[in-house]
Design an enzyme around this catalytic site. Structure first.
Site, mmCIF file in Angstrom:
data_model
loop_
_atom_site.group_PDB
_atom_site.id
_atom_site.type_symbol
_atom_site.label_atom_id
_atom_site.label_comp_id
_atom_site.label_asym_id
_atom_site.label_seq_id
_atom_site.Cartn_x
_atom_site.Cartn_y
_atom_site.Cartn_z
ATOM 1 N N ASP A 116 0.861 -1.194 0.000
ATOM 2 C CA ASP A 116 0.000 0.000 0.000
ATOM 3 C C ASP A 116 0.896 1.242 0.000
ATOM 4 O OD1 ASP A 116 -2.065 -1.773 0.196
ATOM 5 O OD2 ASP A 116 -2.412 -1.473 2.330
ATOM 6 N N LYS A 120 0.210 10.148 0.809
ATOM 7 C CA LYS A 120 0.344 11.469 1.452
ATOM 8 C C LYS A 120 1.487 11.471 2.452
ATOM 9 C CE LYS A 120 -4.260 13.098 0.688
ATOM 10 N NZ LYS A 120 -5.602 13.309 1.228
ATOM 11 N N ASP A 152 4.265 -0.277 -8.578
ATOM 12 C CA ASP A 152 4.001 0.586 -9.738
ATOM 13 C C ASP A 152 3.944 2.041 -9.287
ATOM 14 O OD1 ASP A 152 1.583 0.136 -8.223
ATOM 15 O OD2 ASP A 152 0.660 1.412 -9.742
ATOM 16 N N GLU A 190 -0.755 -10.544 -8.524
ATOM 17 C CA GLU A 190 -2.066 -10.115 -9.038
ATOM 18 C C GLU A 190 -2.051 -8.622 -9.384
ATOM 19 O OE1 GLU A 190 -2.037 -12.312 -6.398
ATOM 20 O OE2 GLU A 190 -3.534 -13.870 -6.848
HETATM 21 N N1 SAH Z 1 1.369 -8.517 -2.949
HETATM 22 C C1 SAH Z 1 0.041 -8.594 -3.553
HETATM 23 C C2 SAH Z 1 -0.952 -7.654 -2.860
HETATM 24 C C3 SAH Z 1 -0.608 -6.183 -2.955
HETATM 25 S S1 SAH Z 1 -1.826 -5.135 -2.169
HETATM 26 C C4 SAH Z 1 0.133 -8.296 -5.030
HETATM 27 O O1 SAH Z 1 1.142 -7.743 -5.465
HETATM 28 O O2 SAH Z 1 -0.820 -8.618 -5.756
HETATM 29 C C5 SAH Z 1 -1.069 -4.916 -0.578
HETATM 30 C C6 SAH Z 1 -1.515 -5.977 0.408
HETATM 31 O O3 SAH Z 1 -0.796 -5.786 1.613
HETATM 32 C C7 SAH Z 1 -2.996 -5.881 0.773
HETATM 33 O O4 SAH Z 1 -3.597 -7.149 0.592
HETATM 34 C C8 SAH Z 1 -2.994 -5.450 2.233
HETATM 35 O O5 SAH Z 1 -4.082 -5.998 2.969
HETATM 36 C C9 SAH Z 1 -1.655 -5.974 2.723
HETATM 37 N N2 SAH Z 1 -1.073 -5.213 3.827
HETATM 38 C C10 SAH Z 1 -0.985 -3.881 3.897
HETATM 39 N N3 SAH Z 1 -0.394 -3.506 5.046
HETATM 40 C C11 SAH Z 1 -0.068 -4.646 5.702
HETATM 41 C C12 SAH Z 1 0.552 -4.916 6.942
HETATM 42 N N4 SAH Z 1 0.958 -3.916 7.743
HETATM 43 N N5 SAH Z 1 0.718 -6.200 7.323
HETATM 44 C C13 SAH Z 1 0.270 -7.205 6.518
HETATM 45 N N6 SAH Z 1 -0.332 -7.012 5.326
HETATM 46 C C14 SAH Z 1 -0.510 -5.747 4.920
#
Ligand code: SAH
Length: 213
Positions: A116, A120, A152, A190
């Site tokens: 994620d 900001k 990305d 994904e």
């Molecule tokens: N790696 C996957 C998902 C990317 S989206 C791909 O590339 O398709 C990022 C994912 O990280 C989300 O599913 C979110 O729930 C998870 N995530 C975000 N912060 C996290 C945290 N602190 N601990 C564990 N998972 C987390």
């Protein structure tokens, strides 16, 4: 990622054999859990699991642990595993709690794929490459302490480069366009499939903490 609860998810989470329900119990004992001395690679935020499951299939001599905090998404990842896969396990949990689950140096590599971005500035501390997370990973990783990152997102990539560099990590195999870089053996996630189909370039890097730093 917002996602609607699935009718089958509770059952999947209860019965899936690759999900570890009390991972703290294995702290310091993950080699025993897997029953071998192979290195352990973890993906933090493994999402729906395509990358970690495919990696486990292609690399039987590595043990893989997928960590994901969102329950429904973890259930979707769990569905991609089957009981015969001996080199994968899944943990529903937050990166913040990793020190409760792993002893220092228990991991050999961490993957951060499409984390994620928290774009900001006031959210910077939540990014999984904020220096407080890098310090945590540094403790939990042994050997060269490898972190492999793909994204990305420009803001997230720039801030990650700064965090790694300012805290003494050594970067290599950096690409601003992974799919046209000649770097081989890439396993798509994904998110990567989705963003690259929209024409967005994929950024990636490898970070290592070398012993002579
Ligand atoms: N790696 C996957 C998902 C990317 S989206 C791909 O590339 O398709 C990022 C994912 O990280 C989300 O599913 C979110 O729930 C998870 N995530 C975000 N912060 C996290 C945290 N602190 N601990 C564990 N998972 C987390």
């Amino acid at each position: 990622m917002r996602i609607r609860k699935k009718s089958w998810e509770d059952e999947e989470l209860l019965t899936n054999k690759k999900l570890v329900h009390e991972p703290e119990k294995f702290k310091g004992n993950w080699k025993e859990y897997f029953g071998n001395d192979n290195p352990i690679y973890a993906e933090i935020g493994c999402g729906k699991g395509k990358f970690i499951v495919q990696n486990a299939i292609e690399n039987p001599n590595i043990n893989f642990i997928g960590i994901e905090r969102q329950t429904t998404i973890m259930a979707i990842a769990a569905r991609k595993t089957n009981d015969d896969m001996n080199n994968i396990s899944l943990i529903r949990g937050d990166a913040e709690t990793l020190a409760d689950v792993f002893e220092p140096e228990e991991l050999s590599r961490i993957y951060l794929n499409f984390s994620d971005p928290w774009p900001k500035k006031r959210w910077a501390k939540r990014r999984l490459t904020h220096r407080h997370f890098l310090d945590l990973y540094k403790k939990l990783l042994g050997g060269d302490k490898e972190i492999f990152l793909k994204t990305d997102n420009t803001v997230f990539f720039e801030s990650s480069l700064n965090e790694f560099c300012e805290t003494g990590w050594r970067l290599s195999n950096i690409s601003l366009d992974l799919h046209n870089s000649g770097i081989e053996g890439n396993i798509m996630t994904e998110y990567e499939e989705r963003f690259s189909s929209l024409g967005q370039p994929i950024y990636r890097l490898e970070a290592r903490w070398l012993h002579n730093n």
